[in-house]
Scaffold this active site. Structure first.
Site, PDB file in Angstrom:
ATOM      1  N   ASP A  13      77.970 -16.577  70.263  1.00 29.40           N
ATOM      2  CA  ASP A  13      78.211 -17.382  71.654  1.00 29.40           C
ATOM      3  C   ASP A  13      79.036 -18.546  71.375  1.00 29.40           C
ATOM      4  O   ASP A  13      78.630 -19.453  71.956  1.00 29.40           O
ATOM      5  CB  ASP A  13      76.902 -17.631  72.377  1.00 29.40           C
ATOM      6  CG  ASP A  13      75.854 -18.308  71.391  1.00 29.40           C
ATOM      7  OD1 ASP A  13      76.557 -18.593  70.122  1.00 29.40           O
ATOM      8  OD2 ASP A  13      74.750 -18.638  71.746  1.00 29.40           O
ATOM      9  N   CYS A  16      77.323 -19.892  66.752  1.00 30.62           N
ATOM     10  CA  CYS A  16      76.804 -18.946  65.614  1.00 30.62           C
ATOM     11  C   CYS A  16      76.384 -19.751  64.238  1.00 30.62           C
ATOM     12  O   CYS A  16      75.357 -19.656  63.745  1.00 30.62           O
ATOM     13  CB  CYS A  16      77.397 -17.637  65.225  1.00 30.62           C
ATOM     14  SG  CYS A  16      79.093 -18.021  64.832  1.00 30.62           S
ATOM     15  N   HIS A 120      82.603 -15.304  62.563  1.00 33.20           N
ATOM     16  CA  HIS A 120      81.263 -15.344  62.965  1.00 33.20           C
ATOM     17  C   HIS A 120      80.165 -15.798  61.464  1.00 33.20           C
ATOM     18  O   HIS A 120      80.355 -15.100  60.472  1.00 33.20           O
ATOM     19  CB  HIS A 120      80.959 -13.939  63.603  1.00 33.20           C
ATOM     20  CG  HIS A 120      79.434 -14.059  63.899  1.00 33.20           C
ATOM     21  ND1 HIS A 120      79.087 -14.641  65.183  1.00 33.20           N
ATOM     22  CD2 HIS A 120      78.184 -13.486  63.542  1.00 33.20           C
ATOM     23  CE1 HIS A 120      77.606 -14.445  65.570  1.00 33.20           C
ATOM     24  NE2 HIS A 120      77.256 -13.796  64.238  1.00 33.20           N
ATOM     25  N   HIS A 201      94.094 -22.063  77.213  1.00 34.26           N
ATOM     26  CA  HIS A 201      93.429 -20.802  77.454  1.00 34.26           C
ATOM     27  C   HIS A 201      92.772 -20.507  76.031  1.00 34.26           C
ATOM     28  O   HIS A 201      93.182 -20.720  75.091  1.00 34.26           O
ATOM     29  CB  HIS A 201      94.361 -19.386  77.406  1.00 34.26           C
ATOM     30  CG  HIS A 201      94.995 -19.456  78.656  1.00 34.26           C
ATOM     31  ND1 HIS A 201      96.141 -18.791  79.060  1.00 34.26           N
ATOM     32  CD2 HIS A 201      94.914 -20.526  80.125  1.00 34.26           C
ATOM     33  CE1 HIS A 201      96.654 -18.914  80.238  1.00 34.26           C
ATOM     34  NE2 HIS A 201      95.858 -20.221  80.742  1.00 34.26           N
TER      35      HIS A 201
END
Length: 208
Positions: A13, A16, A120, A201
Protein backbone atom coordinates in the site's frame (compact mmCIF):
# COMPACT_ATOMS: atom_id res chain seq x y z
CA UNK A 1 18.93 -21.29 17.80
CA UNK A 2 15.75 -23.25 17.21
CA UNK A 3 13.33 -22.40 14.44
CA UNK A 4 13.19 -21.33 10.81
CA UNK A 5 13.47 -17.98 9.04
CA UNK A 6 10.20 -16.96 7.39
CA UNK A 7 9.04 -14.06 5.24
CA UNK A 8 6.10 -12.18 6.76
CA UNK A 9 4.15 -10.46 4.00
CA UNK A 10 3.33 -6.78 4.50
CA UNK A 11 0.41 -5.27 2.51
CA UNK A 12 1.34 -3.47 -0.74
CA UNK A 13 0.00 0.00 0.00
CA UNK A 14 3.04 2.28 -0.62
CA UNK A 15 3.86 2.12 3.12
CA UNK A 16 5.37 -1.39 3.16
CA UNK A 17 8.79 -0.17 4.37
CA UNK A 18 7.30 1.57 7.40
CA UNK A 19 4.90 -1.26 8.25
CA UNK A 20 7.65 -3.88 7.80
CA UNK A 21 9.85 -1.92 10.23
CA UNK A 22 6.88 -1.58 12.61
CA UNK A 23 6.41 -5.34 12.53
CA UNK A 24 10.05 -6.32 13.15
CA UNK A 25 10.52 -3.66 15.84
CA UNK A 26 7.15 -3.82 17.60
CA UNK A 27 5.09 -6.67 16.08
CA UNK A 28 2.78 -4.01 14.65
CA UNK A 29 2.03 -3.77 10.90
CA UNK A 30 0.16 -0.46 11.27
CA UNK A 31 2.96 1.94 12.20
CA UNK A 32 3.35 3.75 8.88
CA UNK A 33 1.65 7.04 9.76
CA UNK A 34 3.51 7.27 13.07
CA UNK A 35 6.91 6.39 11.55
CA UNK A 36 6.46 8.89 8.72
CA UNK A 37 5.95 11.54 11.42
CA UNK A 38 9.12 10.38 13.20
CA UNK A 39 11.12 10.71 9.97
CA UNK A 40 9.68 14.13 9.11
CA UNK A 41 10.45 15.41 12.63
CA UNK A 42 14.01 14.03 12.50
CA UNK A 43 14.70 15.62 9.11
CA UNK A 44 13.12 18.96 10.07
CA UNK A 45 15.21 19.08 13.28
CA UNK A 46 18.55 18.89 11.41
CA UNK A 47 18.48 20.96 8.20
CA UNK A 48 22.29 20.91 8.01
CA UNK A 49 22.56 17.11 7.86
CA UNK A 50 19.35 16.73 5.86
CA UNK A 51 20.19 19.34 3.24
CA UNK A 52 18.81 19.63 -0.28
CA UNK A 53 21.98 17.99 -1.60
CA UNK A 54 21.37 14.97 0.66
CA UNK A 55 17.60 14.68 0.17
CA UNK A 56 17.34 15.75 -3.51
CA UNK A 57 14.54 18.04 -2.26
CA UNK A 58 14.49 20.99 0.11
CA UNK A 59 14.14 19.99 3.75
CA UNK A 60 10.60 21.39 3.80
CA UNK A 61 9.54 19.67 0.55
CA UNK A 62 10.93 16.36 1.78
CA UNK A 63 9.02 16.57 5.09
CA UNK A 64 5.74 17.20 3.26
CA UNK A 65 6.56 14.43 0.75
CA UNK A 66 7.36 11.70 3.31
CA UNK A 67 4.12 12.39 5.20
CA UNK A 68 2.14 11.54 2.03
CA UNK A 69 0.91 7.92 2.43
CA UNK A 70 1.33 7.37 -1.33
CA UNK A 71 5.11 7.95 -1.22
CA UNK A 72 7.61 5.11 -0.77
CA UNK A 73 10.50 4.93 1.65
CA UNK A 74 14.07 3.79 0.97
CA UNK A 75 17.63 4.08 2.29
CA UNK A 76 17.29 7.52 3.95
CA UNK A 77 14.21 6.41 5.87
CA UNK A 78 15.79 3.10 6.96
CA UNK A 79 18.88 4.84 8.34
CA UNK A 80 16.69 7.28 10.33
CA UNK A 81 14.52 4.44 11.68
CA UNK A 82 17.59 2.40 12.71
CA UNK A 83 18.69 5.37 14.79
CA UNK A 84 15.18 6.01 16.16
CA UNK A 85 14.84 2.43 17.43
CA UNK A 86 18.53 2.03 18.33
CA UNK A 87 18.84 -1.20 16.34
CA UNK A 88 20.55 -2.20 13.11
CA UNK A 89 18.24 -2.82 10.16
CA UNK A 90 19.43 -5.42 7.65
CA UNK A 91 17.67 -5.12 4.27
CA UNK A 92 18.21 -8.10 1.96
CA UNK A 93 17.82 -7.43 -1.77
CA UNK A 94 16.42 -10.50 -3.56
CA UNK A 95 17.74 -9.63 -7.02
CA UNK A 96 21.39 -9.30 -5.92
CA UNK A 97 21.31 -11.21 -2.57
CA UNK A 98 23.05 -8.15 -1.14
CA UNK A 99 22.46 -7.14 2.47
CA UNK A 100 22.44 -3.40 3.22
CA UNK A 101 22.98 -2.73 6.91
CA UNK A 102 21.65 0.51 8.40
CA UNK A 103 22.95 1.78 11.72
CA UNK A 104 26.02 -0.50 11.78
CA UNK A 105 28.45 2.39 12.38
CA UNK A 106 26.63 3.06 15.68
CA UNK A 107 27.35 -0.51 16.86
CA UNK A 108 23.85 -1.22 18.17
CA UNK A 109 23.51 -4.44 20.19
CA UNK A 110 20.50 -5.75 18.24
CA UNK A 111 19.38 -6.22 14.65
CA UNK A 112 16.15 -6.71 12.71
CA UNK A 113 15.81 -8.01 9.12
CA UNK A 114 13.78 -6.99 6.07
CA UNK A 115 13.61 -8.44 2.55
CA UNK A 116 13.22 -6.27 -0.56
CA UNK A 117 12.10 -7.34 -4.04
CA UNK A 118 12.95 -4.16 -5.95
CA UNK A 119 9.62 -2.49 -5.16
CA UNK A 120 8.29 -3.97 -1.94
CA UNK A 121 9.55 -4.64 1.60
CA UNK A 122 8.48 -7.62 3.71
CA UNK A 123 9.62 -8.61 7.20
CA UNK A 124 11.91 -11.52 8.10
CA UNK A 125 11.33 -13.41 11.33
CA UNK A 126 12.33 -16.64 13.05
CA UNK A 127 9.38 -18.81 14.02
CA UNK A 128 9.43 -22.13 15.94
CA UNK A 129 8.01 -24.23 13.07
CA UNK A 130 6.47 -24.01 9.60
CA UNK A 131 2.99 -22.49 9.85
CA UNK A 132 3.42 -21.16 13.41
CA UNK A 133 1.40 -17.97 14.02
CA UNK A 134 3.11 -14.58 13.88
CA UNK A 135 2.78 -13.95 17.62
CA UNK A 136 5.50 -16.57 18.14
CA UNK A 137 7.89 -14.79 15.79
CA UNK A 138 11.24 -13.59 16.98
CA UNK A 139 12.21 -10.49 14.99
CA UNK A 140 14.97 -8.89 17.12
CA UNK A 141 18.38 -10.58 17.22
CA UNK A 142 21.47 -9.99 19.33
CA UNK A 143 24.52 -8.77 17.42
CA UNK A 144 27.55 -10.83 18.45
CA UNK A 145 31.16 -9.78 18.93
CA UNK A 146 31.94 -10.46 15.25
CA UNK A 147 29.05 -8.04 14.33
CA UNK A 148 26.94 -10.87 12.88
CA UNK A 149 23.77 -12.41 14.28
CA UNK A 150 25.23 -15.90 14.07
CA UNK A 151 23.46 -18.79 12.35
CA UNK A 152 20.36 -16.68 11.63
CA UNK A 153 22.32 -14.73 9.04
CA UNK A 154 22.99 -17.86 6.97
CA UNK A 155 19.36 -18.97 7.23
CA UNK A 156 18.15 -15.54 6.13
CA UNK A 157 20.52 -15.55 3.16
CA UNK A 158 19.30 -19.03 2.14
CA UNK A 159 15.74 -17.71 2.11
CA UNK A 160 16.82 -14.72 0.00
CA UNK A 161 18.72 -16.99 -2.46
CA UNK A 162 15.68 -19.22 -2.74
CA UNK A 163 13.51 -16.20 -3.58
CA UNK A 164 16.11 -15.15 -6.17
CA UNK A 165 16.06 -18.63 -7.77
CA UNK A 166 12.28 -18.34 -8.08
CA UNK A 167 12.82 -14.87 -9.61
CA UNK A 168 10.44 -13.36 -7.07
CA UNK A 169 11.81 -9.86 -7.49
CA UNK A 170 11.16 -6.91 -9.79
CA UNK A 171 14.01 -5.81 -12.01
CA UNK A 172 13.42 -2.07 -11.66
CA UNK A 173 15.82 -1.30 -14.51
CA UNK A 174 13.87 -3.35 -17.05
CA UNK A 175 10.37 -4.00 -15.76
CA UNK A 176 7.42 -2.88 -17.87
CA UNK A 177 4.82 -0.61 -16.35
CA UNK A 178 1.58 0.83 -17.60
CA UNK A 179 0.38 4.21 -16.35
CA UNK A 180 -2.99 3.67 -14.66
CA UNK A 181 -4.08 7.18 -15.64
CA UNK A 182 -3.28 7.44 -19.37
CA UNK A 183 -2.40 3.76 -20.09
CA UNK A 184 0.97 4.61 -21.67
CA UNK A 185 3.65 1.91 -21.32
CA UNK A 186 7.06 2.68 -19.81
CA UNK A 187 10.13 0.53 -19.23
CA UNK A 188 12.09 0.67 -15.99
CA UNK A 189 12.12 2.92 -12.99
CA UNK A 190 13.84 5.78 -14.86
CA UNK A 191 11.07 6.10 -17.50
CA UNK A 192 8.38 5.74 -14.84
CA UNK A 193 9.91 8.59 -12.82
CA UNK A 194 10.26 10.76 -15.95
CA UNK A 195 6.62 10.11 -16.90
CA UNK A 196 5.46 10.88 -13.35
CA UNK A 197 7.43 14.14 -13.30
CA UNK A 198 6.10 15.19 -16.71
CA UNK A 199 2.43 14.34 -16.05
CA UNK A 200 1.96 14.13 -12.28
CA UNK A 201 0.67 10.55 -12.79
CA UNK A 202 1.93 8.18 -10.09
CA UNK A 203 -0.40 5.21 -10.47
CA UNK A 204 1.62 2.54 -12.31
CA UNK A 205 0.83 -1.16 -12.67
CA UNK A 206 3.40 -3.75 -13.64
CA UNK A 207 2.50 -5.79 -16.70
CA UNK A 208 4.24 -8.54 -18.56
Amino acid sequence: MEGIVVRRVIPSDNSCLFNAVGFVMEHDKHKAAELRQVIAATVASDPVKYSEAFLAKTNEEYCAWILDPEKWGGAIELSILAEYYGREIAAYDIQTCRCDLYGQELKYPERVMLIYDGLHYDALAVCPAEGAPEEFDQTIFTVQKDRTVGAIEGLALNLVKDAQRKRSYTDTGNFTLRCGVCQIGVIGQKEAVEHAQATGHVNFQEYK
